[in-house]
Write an enzyme that holds these catalytic residues in place. Structure first.
Site, PDB file in Angstrom:
ATOM      1  CD  GLU A 249      -2.786  -1.319  -0.028  1.00 32.63           C
ATOM      2  OE1 GLU A 249      -2.991  -0.332  -0.755  1.00 32.63           O
ATOM      3  OE2 GLU A 249      -3.191  -2.470  -0.313  1.00 32.63           O
ATOM      4  CG  HIS A 252      -1.319   1.125  -4.377  1.00 28.88           C
ATOM      5  ND1 HIS A 252      -1.451   1.093  -5.743  1.00 28.88           N
ATOM      6  CD2 HIS A 252      -1.607  -0.134  -3.948  1.00 28.88           C
ATOM      7  CE1 HIS A 252      -1.803  -0.136  -6.134  1.00 28.88           C
ATOM      8  NE2 HIS A 252      -1.899  -0.901  -5.061  1.00 28.88           N
ATOM      9  CD  GLU A 278      -1.805  -3.944  -7.867  1.00 27.12           C
ATOM     10  OE1 GLU A 278      -1.643  -4.796  -6.986  1.00 27.12           O
ATOM     11  OE2 GLU A 278      -2.561  -2.954  -7.722  1.00 27.12           O
TER      12      GLU A 278
END
Lengths: 484, 484
Positions: A249, A252, A278
């Site tokens: 995460e 991201h 991604e």
């Protein structure tokens, strides 16, 4: 519209990180009003006039031109479907998602089949409204991965499969067992959290522009580039859930934290595609987080937080263990090597559904055939097979390929990065991720949606999409770990 | 409008409980847009037409009728001021608040004076636009305490002052010192929090409809009746900050958690006035939280969390210590007995400013005179005197009296409650707050804004506002503690 979107995202974040349950019903009223407001603005007469005027103007800045193009795409997508059909579809979606849940619980595809058939039928009709080039499925791909086509995916997925299916088979044949038990020892949540926070700092996550919270299904969410939040969950008997989940995460979030401030308030202030997004999370998770050099720096730190569970485990053993690979039924539990094969199963099925060569009723058997062909295993039931993912029940076809594209993009970016940063491994061993993050910001993050995915790839690597670098990396890595 | 309000309140809560600082600038854009949306809706042509149509209709339900009246009040308040004047005033407010900060830092009233003069002049002009009955100041009172007037306040504040000024003097003369040092021993945040959570459960705070978070300036905030959040702060060298602060905010929150669900989505779904709201927080803080019976139940529990700091302190000594009273300069640090006197100082000054008998330039000297008259002390400087509160810098005149009204309402409600629940003290000693909370819900909470403050008082107690019960309570309590 962006302002309402920020308010909505805060509400989503809040609902998933501890909002009291009695308030949820009323909250969903608020969410549906703000969502409707955005939808109405995006399809309003006012929007139509703006678009028409701006599309005729010469000499617009790149930012304005691309903003207009984004809004046009959204406008057309929403306007081309007759309102009554869309309303019926939204109702169907809700029903279908709930029937999928029941079907999965009962492991009975037949419960879900009639709804999925209707969803596919609607989606085909929508594609005809939207228009398509070549394959109907291209239109769906383009929604998540602008510019992506069946032609490109067939080529790269083929290349990749040819290289990794044999690798998976050789690992199975080797019979080598890794020492993974220590990974599953008790590791209290508080200590996992403290260690995760240390890693996030090292990974250049900016805590002045974010925070880490706990949730059930981890995600990163952007309120604005100065506020990009991460969530994770803690399994006290498998620290990998939180640690690798947080690193993922973080990738991201670091992407969105570093989008140029110049794009704030425009629809360009977002990741350019699901696949590129991604690629950033997977770059962090795999090329940094599962790299042995990274653990040369951090294994002793992990041991400090872990209170003894790794005392008898060498760094080499630890590294091998966190990179264990074996074919499994469930995509979200798959390892770095086999993950893309799970995606290819879904891709082949989706493509066939939309070119008419496969009927919904045949999905379970074809699913199982493909699993055997690619991964060498057959799910014992549909719950562990064709019913495992929520995506199709809501009509999200064309989304799955982005996950595998992310792996390929990441490997290609890594290859290009090594030309500029040949001492990549040494930096990880020092815990100095800054130059790596800065390179990614320079080449990827800052552009937001100003560049399309394949444009970023071309500008950065000088090449089109290829599976070669990912295959090379996986071959080298797993040949070493499994001593093939 | 209510939906947008919920989104706004979530953003406020978030900003005050840990939102990352880099996102704040963009967040303020979102807040100002949603605020403007609400304002525009509340003063729109559409609203005007709704109001005019509904006001002519017969046979509306009570709920609709009172909803219309609330919207009318809001509409008129906003529409009667010429837009250009209002815009100038908003600009002045921002400037004035910032100059107040500077003035307070430098303890120099002259820095603030010219801005305050303009604020008062605007406010007088606005009152003329809005209209008034009797005193100009009544219009300001009515904004926070519907139906409240100078006539009523003069009477009850006079009654109260006559009874408690001598009491304060007798305490000072008694020379008795309470053993308060143990209250100031080290008490770690985590333990304070765990204890606060226990108390909240006992106090009937519904955790399915709320949560406790940490902040700098504690508050309770309502997203909807199913989501009413409390915040608190922890002083590791004075546990009273968190414990009594949490109990206070719990009183506010329990009010809003128990407003009838039937009122959701209307402007009636809110506390009926600042004073009644404060009556609920003060009921919890003082009549429950500073009651000896409450600590008969909870003192041993506190000791478990506190790790030794109260080992040599008897329950009687502890009870006396948490009820210490002495005149002080700062309102927000004042105790239960002297607090209302701080309010009366402000009330007398505000009233005089608006009836023209006092000029802004004379505020500091009159402030000090009143402090000496009511509390027997004179602030050493204006920072600890007339400059201490933010309210006037933003034009919030008429708000202060609500705090003191809250004390009086609470004491009157307590008196009425004793008729139905004569075993009030015994319930606290058992830790059974449920019947007390249910009584408050029945008489106060559930109505939201369906009843005005004095209506609630009349319906519940059979009387109008009086200071007698508060004075009786304070006299009895402090006579005992200080053995007068």
């Amino acid at each position: 519209m962006m302002n309402y979107g920020e308010a909505l995202n805060l509400m989503f974040w809040d609902l998933r990180t501890g909002a009291p349950k009695n308030g949820v019903e009323q909250r969903s009223e608020v969410i549906s009003q703000l969502s409707a407001d955005i939808f109405n603005m995006s399809t309003s007469e006012e929007m139509r006039r703006y678009l028409e005027e701006l599309e005729q103007q010469e000499g617009l800045s790149e930012k304005t031109r691309k903003t207009v193009a984004e809004c046009r795409k959204e406008y057309d997508r929403n306007k081309k479907i007759p309102e009554s059909e869309y309303r019926e579809y939204v109702k169907l979606q809700a029903k279908s998602e709930s029937m999928w849940e029941t079907a999965k619980e009962q492991s009975d595809f037949e419960v879900f089949r009639p709804y999925l058939e209707q969803i596919v039928a609607y989606k085909k009709k929508f594609i005809d409204y939207w228009g398509y080039e070549g394959y109907r499925y291209n239109t769906l791909l383009d929604m998540y991965e602008p510019g992506m086509t069946v032609e490109v995916l067939d080529r790269v997925f083929g290349e990749l499969r040819e290289r990794i299916v044999p690798l998976v088979q050789r690992i199975a044949a080797s019979g080598k067992k890794l020492k993974t038990e220590p990974l599953l020892a008790y590791f209290p949540t508080e200590e996992q959290k403290a260690f995760s926070l240390e890693l996030l700092k090292q990974l250049n996550y900016n805590f002045n522009a974010g925070r880490l919270d706990t949730t059930v299904h981890p995600f990163a969410i952007t309120l604005n580039p100065g506020d990009v939040r991460i969530t994770t969950k803690y399994d006290e008997y498998d620290f990998r859930t939180a640690v690798f989940g947080t690193i993922h995460e973080c990738g991201h979030a670091v992407y969105e934290q570093n989008i140029s401030a110049d794009l704030i308030g425009t629809p360009l202030c977002d990741g350019t595609s699901m696949g590129i997004h991604e690629s950033q999370s997977l770059f962090f998770e795999n090329f940094i987080g599962r790299n042995k050099k990274f653990w040369e720096k951090n294994y002793s730190l992990l041991k400090e937080f872990a209170d003894g569970q790794f005392d008898d485990v060498t760094l080499d053993e630890f590294y091998d263990a966190i990179n264990e690979s074996k074919p499994s039924f469930i995509r979200i539990e798959a390892d770095e090597l086999t993950y893309a094969l799970h995606i290819m199963v879904r891709y082949e099925l989706e493509k066939a559904l939309f070119d008419g060569s496969l009927e919904v009723r045949d999905l379970p058997s074809v699913w199982n055939e493909k699993m055997e062909e690619y991964l060498g295993i057959v799910p014992p039931n549909d719950a562990k097979g064709v019913l495992q993912d929520v995506h199709w029940s809501g009509g999200d076809f064309g989304y799955f390929p982005s996950y595998a594209l992310g792996y390929m993009y990441a490997a290609q970016l890594k290859q290009a990065m090594l030309r500029d940063i040949p001492h990549f491994d040494a930096l990880l061993a020092e815990g100095n991720v800054m130059p790596i993050r800065e390179w990614l910001t320079e080449k990827v993050h800052r552009f937001g949606k100003l560049k399309q995915p394949l444009e970023i790839l071309r500008d950065t690597t000088g090449e089109g999409l290829t599976a070669a670098y990912l295959a090379d990396y996986l071959e080298e890595k797993y040949t070493n770990i499994y001593e093939l």
